[in-house]
Design an enzyme around this catalytic site. Sequence first.
Site, short mmCIF file in Angstrom:
data_model
loop_
_atom_site.label_atom_id
_atom_site.label_comp_id
_atom_site.label_asym_id
_atom_site.label_seq_id
_atom_site.Cartn_x
_atom_site.Cartn_y
_atom_site.Cartn_z
N HIS A 1 23.93 3.17 -33.51
CA HIS A 1 24.69 3.04 -32.43
C HIS A 1 25.66 4.14 -32.21
CE1 HIS A 1 23.27 -1.12 -31.87
NE2 HIS A 1 23.90 -1.30 -31.06
N GLU B 1 29.18 4.36 -28.00
CA GLU B 1 29.32 3.13 -27.00
C GLU B 1 30.88 3.14 -26.66
OE1 GLU B 1 28.70 -0.45 -28.89
OE2 GLU B 1 28.69 -1.56 -27.28
N ASP C 1 20.91 -5.60 -25.24
CA ASP C 1 21.87 -5.65 -26.30
C ASP C 1 21.94 -6.94 -26.73
OD1 ASP C 1 23.70 -4.59 -27.88
OD2 ASP C 1 25.14 -3.99 -26.33
N ASP C 2 22.68 -7.73 -26.25
CA ASP C 2 23.23 -9.27 -26.51
C ASP C 2 23.12 -10.02 -25.40
OD1 ASP C 2 23.92 -8.79 -29.44
OD2 ASP C 2 25.18 -7.18 -28.12
N HIS D 1 16.39 -2.37 -27.80
CA HIS D 1 18.00 -2.44 -28.04
C HIS D 1 18.57 -3.87 -27.93
CE1 HIS D 1 22.37 -0.87 -27.97
NE2 HIS D 1 22.41 -2.01 -28.63
#
Length: 337
Positions: free
Chosen positions: A194, A197, A275-276, A14
């Site tokens: 997704h 979340e 993720d980021d 991810h």
Amino acid sequence: MKTLITGIPKAELHLHIEGTLEPAMMLSIGKRNGLALPFPDVETAQKAYDFEDLQSFLDIYYKGASVLLHEQDFYDLTMAYLKKAVSQNVRHTEIFFDPQTHTSRGVAFETVLDGITNALRDGEKTFGISTKLIMCILRHLSEKEGLETLERSLDYRDRIAGIGLDSSETGNPPEKFAELYERARGAGFLTVAHAGEEGHADYIWQALKTLHVRRIDHGVHCMEDDTLVEELVRQQIPLTVCPLSNIKLHVFASMRDHNLKTMLRRGLLVTVNSDDPAYFGGYVNENYLAVQKALRLEPGEIVTLAKNSFRASFLPEEQKKLRLLEMERWISKHNPT
Ligand code: ADE
Ligand code: ZN
């Protein structure tokens, strides 16, 4: 424990490539492209990375991505991530990209795809890491726009393994994309989404029952619904959890409140991912380290998470076995705790 976490071979499942755009690279690419910079300097960018929720992050993330114009920009971004991943003993990575973020600014689909996939090809050759690419559809846009993007991707089935769904979750339920997912599966794409979340358990149900996804990205809200947890455990549907992201976006008040350990102990197929990472303060190893420390995960639980990362991947079964064997060899050689 640190040796175990940093050294153990692992997969990342991810990871948004646009979310690996470090402030320094954002500024240098922006300058190279002669653009007005989203932030005057690295410190101002980092100060702005103080998010209230998913939407406040996405606003800044799309602004950052606006410096990416040319094939070389996408190549440099992807190559920098691969180097970082390899340094953290990531042996396999499944990378999301958001073509609509770029095509909406006039960047050609092929520019984005060529830049990313040339770097993946070179990175595989140079570092021996394996990769898969997953094209995410922006859920705040219409299904019709998503379908147009899916149509564009059909010529590149050999370079795109799967289809995902990201961006603003609340108010954009999975069922909005029922037709798109049916077409994607029909075209032979693997599918993920997704869900759960910020959205609640019913969004995870929809991703399973309506979109028929193979994996849920995040999924932490599944714990609200016992029947859902039972179903996820029964089917061993992987959940790609991103602990630092969840804290930065206030999904949990603090890492100590994160439900990852409870999820693991319920028998869910949980994985740890970044993720980021350029926005949330760490790559995959920093995510393992933060969650281990806050929840006092045991060495056996770290090994389970790393094993799960390969089990939950889209690697062929034979490759999964080889990666797990490599892991066993690493464990017996280093005997880490
Ligand atoms: N796009 C990039 N990161 C995301 C996240 N954590 N959730 C939804 N969309 C995203
Ligand atoms: Zn994500």
